[in-house]
Design a protein around this motif. Structure first.
Motif, PDB file in Angstrom:
ATOM      1  N   THR A  60     -42.352 -27.462 -22.490  1.00 37.47           N
ATOM      2  CA  THR A  60     -43.038 -27.945 -21.278  1.00 37.47           C
ATOM      3  C   THR A  60     -44.375 -28.587 -21.666  1.00 37.47           C
ATOM      4  OG1 THR A  60     -44.322 -25.924 -20.864  1.00 37.47           O
ATOM      5  CG2 THR A  60     -42.068 -25.973 -20.035  1.00 37.47           C
ATOM      6  N   LYS A  61     -45.085 -29.115 -20.666  1.00 41.52           N
ATOM      7  CA  LYS A  61     -46.388 -29.746 -20.906  1.00 41.52           C
ATOM      8  C   LYS A  61     -47.537 -28.774 -20.619  1.00 41.52           C
ATOM      9  CE  LYS A  61     -46.816 -34.061 -20.243  1.00 41.52           C
ATOM     10  NZ  LYS A  61     -46.982 -35.426 -19.730  1.00 41.52           N
ATOM     11  N   PHE A  62     -47.271 -27.471 -20.810  1.00 45.13           N
ATOM     12  CA  PHE A  62     -48.290 -26.465 -20.504  1.00 45.13           C
ATOM     13  C   PHE A  62     -49.562 -26.690 -21.331  1.00 45.13           C
ATOM     14  CE2 PHE A  62     -50.376 -22.402 -21.260  1.00 45.13           C
ATOM     15  CZ  PHE A  62     -50.522 -21.923 -19.975  1.00 45.13           C
ATOM     16  N   LEU A  63     -49.425 -26.985 -22.604  1.00 48.59           N
ATOM     17  CA  LEU A  63     -50.609 -27.160 -23.454  1.00 48.59           C
ATOM     18  C   LEU A  63     -51.440 -28.367 -23.014  1.00 48.59           C
ATOM     19  CD1 LEU A  63     -49.221 -26.285 -27.003  1.00 48.59           C
ATOM     20  CD2 LEU A  63     -50.657 -24.895 -25.506  1.00 48.59           C
ATOM     21  N   THR A  64     -50.778 -29.412 -22.499  1.00 50.12           N
ATOM     22  CA  THR A  64     -51.529 -30.559 -21.969  1.00 50.12           C
ATOM     23  C   THR A  64     -52.351 -30.155 -20.756  1.00 50.12           C
ATOM     24  OG1 THR A  64     -49.816 -32.080 -22.723  1.00 50.12           O
ATOM     25  CG2 THR A  64     -51.308 -32.885 -21.020  1.00 50.12           C
ATOM     26  N   ASN A 234     -35.675 -24.567  -6.480  1.00 53.03           N
ATOM     27  CA  ASN A 234     -35.643 -23.586  -7.575  1.00 53.03           C
ATOM     28  C   ASN A 234     -37.062 -23.213  -7.999  1.00 53.03           C
ATOM     29  OD1 ASN A 234     -34.480 -21.998  -9.659  1.00 53.03           O
ATOM     30  ND2 ASN A 234     -34.978 -23.623 -11.109  1.00 53.03           N
ATOM     31  N   ILE A 235     -37.218 -21.949  -8.398  1.00 52.59           N
ATOM     32  CA  ILE A 235     -38.483 -21.476  -8.966  1.00 52.59           C
ATOM     33  C   ILE A 235     -38.177 -20.820 -10.299  1.00 52.59           C
ATOM     34  CG2 ILE A 235     -40.474 -19.956  -8.681  1.00 52.59           C
ATOM     35  CD1 ILE A 235     -40.125 -20.129  -5.697  1.00 52.59           C
ATOM     36  N   GLU A 236     -38.817 -21.308 -11.348  1.00 55.51           N
ATOM     37  CA  GLU A 236     -38.633 -20.726 -12.690  1.00 55.51           C
ATOM     38  C   GLU A 236     -39.527 -19.501 -12.805  1.00 55.51           C
ATOM     39  OE1 GLU A 236     -36.731 -21.429 -15.205  1.00 55.51           O
ATOM     40  OE2 GLU A 236     -35.920 -23.430 -14.830  1.00 55.51           O
ATOM     41  N   TRP A 237     -39.052 -18.353 -12.296  1.00 58.27           N
ATOM     42  CA  TRP A 237     -39.898 -17.168 -12.222  1.00 58.27           C
ATOM     43  C   TRP A 237     -40.350 -16.691 -13.597  1.00 58.27           C
ATOM     44  CZ3 TRP A 237     -42.239 -15.893  -8.015  1.00 58.27           C
ATOM     45  CH2 TRP A 237     -41.666 -16.181  -6.766  1.00 58.27           C
ATOM     46  N   SER A 238     -39.462 -16.725 -14.566  1.00 58.98           N
ATOM     47  CA  SER A 238     -39.826 -16.221 -15.893  1.00 58.98           C
ATOM     48  C   SER A 238     -40.942 -17.053 -16.514  1.00 58.98           C
ATOM     49  CB  SER A 238     -38.604 -16.229 -16.811  1.00 58.98           C
ATOM     50  OG  SER A 238     -38.031 -17.529 -16.860  1.00 58.98           O
ATOM     51  N   LEU A 239     -40.807 -18.391 -16.451  1.00 58.46           N
ATOM     52  CA  LEU A 239     -41.858 -19.256 -16.999  1.00 58.46           C
ATOM     53  C   LEU A 239     -43.125 -19.187 -16.149  1.00 58.46           C
ATOM     54  CD1 LEU A 239     -39.840 -22.439 -18.049  1.00 58.46           C
ATOM     55  CD2 LEU A 239     -40.559 -20.504 -19.444  1.00 58.46           C
TER      56      LEU A 239
END
Length: 273
Positions: A60-64, A234-239
């Motif tokens: 994913t682009k989390f670090l950005t 949808n919701i990516e609960w784990s992420l």
């Protein structure tokens, strides 16, 4: 004695009620996908896993978003501290007509709901060619962080004896030299507490980031994570739980080391002025 025990029990019930969602967020981020919706739910993971953190950091682009939040919060904090320190110095040390009215007018702007400024700010930033940039969010966050920061710094500045600065001027120091060598060291607790307040406010802000920025390359964590992991279907609960934990870590670390300054800052704003 009974009243004290009852009060302690009630206090612990409130603390546990507040802390349980945070505890559930952390343990859910370590549960494998097969345990997320298991009935009945398990309090602790039967098998611990770091797969959600690995997916979050590599796919994913989390670090950005994380980098954008660090730059955004750091730049906002720096700008607010510089302006608030100089403004508070002017309000406390110099005498001119309308000084007190100006101080109360600044505080009055803090009482306005921040949502009423969105449209004027958006139109101004578009006309300046700054829309959809991190700098536009720095300007927006400064508008609602600066009034309280200026009032807080004014309270700390008023607590510094004017005789210290006068003694430095008598000894031959310039006005700027006395400000740098005498005022700033005495003001350091106030600067730290104001910086903490501004950084936390900028780190957690959502509304302005959602309205003023619509590009993945400039989104901060709050809006980036929500747009990435939450959709209408949808919701990516784990992420989402893993991202929430990682978003909280910097604030928890900063607060753990500097909480005394933040508490002192709120206390100064309450008793001085």
């Amino acid at each position: 004695m009974i009243r004290r025990i009852a009060f302690n029990i009630a206090a612990w019930v409130v603390i546990l009620a507040v802390a349980f969602p945070l505890f559930w967020m952390v343990v859910t981020s370590f549960k494998p996908q097969s345990e997320l919706f298991k009935r009945p739910p398990t309090l602790l993971p039967q098998s611990w896993t770091f797969e959600h953190y690995e997916r979050l950091l590599t796919q994913t682009k989390f670090l950005t978003y994380f980098r954008n939040s660090v730059v955004l919060s750091g730049a906002t904090t720096l700008l607010v501290i510089v302006v608030a320190t100089l403004g508070a110095y002017s309000l406390v040390r110099f005498k001119y007509r309308g000084r007190e009215s100006l101080a109360f007018l600044v505080l009055f702007t803090y009482l306005l709901p921040s949502v009423v400024l969105i449209l004027p700010l958006y139109l101004m930033l578009v006309n300046l060619g700054l829309s959809n940039t991190i700098f536009s969010l720095v300007i927006a966050y400064t508008t609602f962080a600066l009034p309280y920061a200026l009032w807080l710094m004014r309270s700390f500045m008023a607590g510094i004896p004017e005789d210290l600065e006068s003694a430095a001027l008598v000894d031959g120091a310039s006005r700027m030299g006395a400000f740098k060598d005498v005022i700033l060291p005495q003001l350091l607790p106030g600067i730290i507490s104001t910086a903490l307040f501004t950084f936390i406010l900028s780190w957690n802000e959502y509304l302005y980031a959602q309205v003023l920025v619509n590009s993945d390359d400039t989104r901060p964590l709050t809006t980036g994570v929500m747009n990435m992991l939450v959709s209408a279907f949808n919701i990516e609960w784990s992420l989402l739980m893993a991202a929430s934990v990682m978003m909280s870590v910097p604030l928890i670390i900063v607060f753990a080391f500097l909480q005394s300054y933040l508490t002192r800052g709120f206390g100064a704003g309450a008793v001085k002025g």
